[in-house]
Design an enzyme around this catalytic site. Sequence first.
Site, PDB file in Angstrom:
ATOM      1  N   ASP A  12      -4.032  -4.761   0.493  1.00 28.07           N
ATOM      2  CA  ASP A  12      -4.293  -4.734  -0.943  1.00 28.07           C
ATOM      3  C   ASP A  12      -5.190  -5.918  -1.263  1.00 28.07           C
ATOM      4  O   ASP A  12      -4.785  -7.074  -1.095  1.00 28.07           O
ATOM      5  CB  ASP A  12      -2.983  -4.836  -1.733  1.00 28.07           C
ATOM      6  CG  ASP A  12      -2.080  -3.636  -1.512  1.00 28.07           C
ATOM      7  OD1 ASP A  12      -2.619  -2.517  -1.393  1.00 28.07           O
ATOM      8  OD2 ASP A  12      -0.857  -3.806  -1.455  1.00 28.07           O
ATOM      9  N   ASP A 131       0.610   8.138  -5.999  1.00 24.46           N
ATOM     10  CA  ASP A 131       1.651   7.151  -6.279  1.00 24.46           C
ATOM     11  C   ASP A 131       2.803   7.874  -6.977  1.00 24.46           C
ATOM     12  O   ASP A 131       2.735   8.155  -8.177  1.00 24.46           O
ATOM     13  CB  ASP A 131       1.110   6.039  -7.173  1.00 24.46           C
ATOM     14  CG  ASP A 131       0.040   5.198  -6.500  1.00 24.46           C
ATOM     15  OD1 ASP A 131      -0.157   5.352  -5.282  1.00 24.46           O
ATOM     16  OD2 ASP A 131      -0.606   4.383  -7.189  1.00 24.46           O
TER      17      ASP A 131
END
Length: 253
Positions: A12, A131
């Site tokens: 990330d 997600d």
Amino acid sequence: MTVAIRVIPCLDVDDGRVVKGVNFAGLRDVGDPVELSRRYDREGADELTFLDITASKQRRETVLDVVRRTAEQVFIPLTVGGGVREVADVDVLLRAGADKAAINTGAIARPDVIAEIANRFGSQVLVLSVDARRAPGPSSGFEVTTHGGSVGTGIDALEWAARGAALGVGEILLNAMDADGTGAGFDLPLIEAVRRVVRVPVIASGGAGTAAHFAPAVAAGADAVLAASIFHFETVTISEVKHALAAAGVEVR
């Protein structure tokens, strides 16, 4: 023919640095993405995934620079996501050295962009990042979220994954938001549910805490397993994950 399971570290990236938190909150600096990528390449990672978690206009060039520098030094497939909304965004990422592009919010806003990208570059370059979290609204019990799992869309995660596959994505990156960063194990019911509705490869993400957590995710239907924190902080190495998978009878590369 049996296909070997891929082990994928996820980075990330925020403003050129790798960060990690729990449920995308409490982020802390983990290190330089190029250095980490080199380490994972040496350790036997099958692919790498970069997610630009802010993806604002001013930081896009920062991420492109990271992609370019990584692609020069690492020779395993690289997937990059964050801020992909149209065909041109994928073109820019591929030219910077990415092998695949991951799309999330941009596809929710305009699903037809999936077909446009797949028609231009081929399904193999496009990953749909889903997600998903548990929610009472959708019939499946799983809802698509945005903004790191903090904003619900009301969209049924299983229906969305199936629609993405029908529109032409090459694989599904299934992020279990309830499990993200917890280290409690992959969300097996979620993996099983998505596996039942799509035929494209499914990458399981979210919740890995030990090497023993990976084989159950494969048994639930994952074609690849992705993790971040346990690799970044060297709680578990890629080699240990592959040994655990092999010991459970899973073919690895």
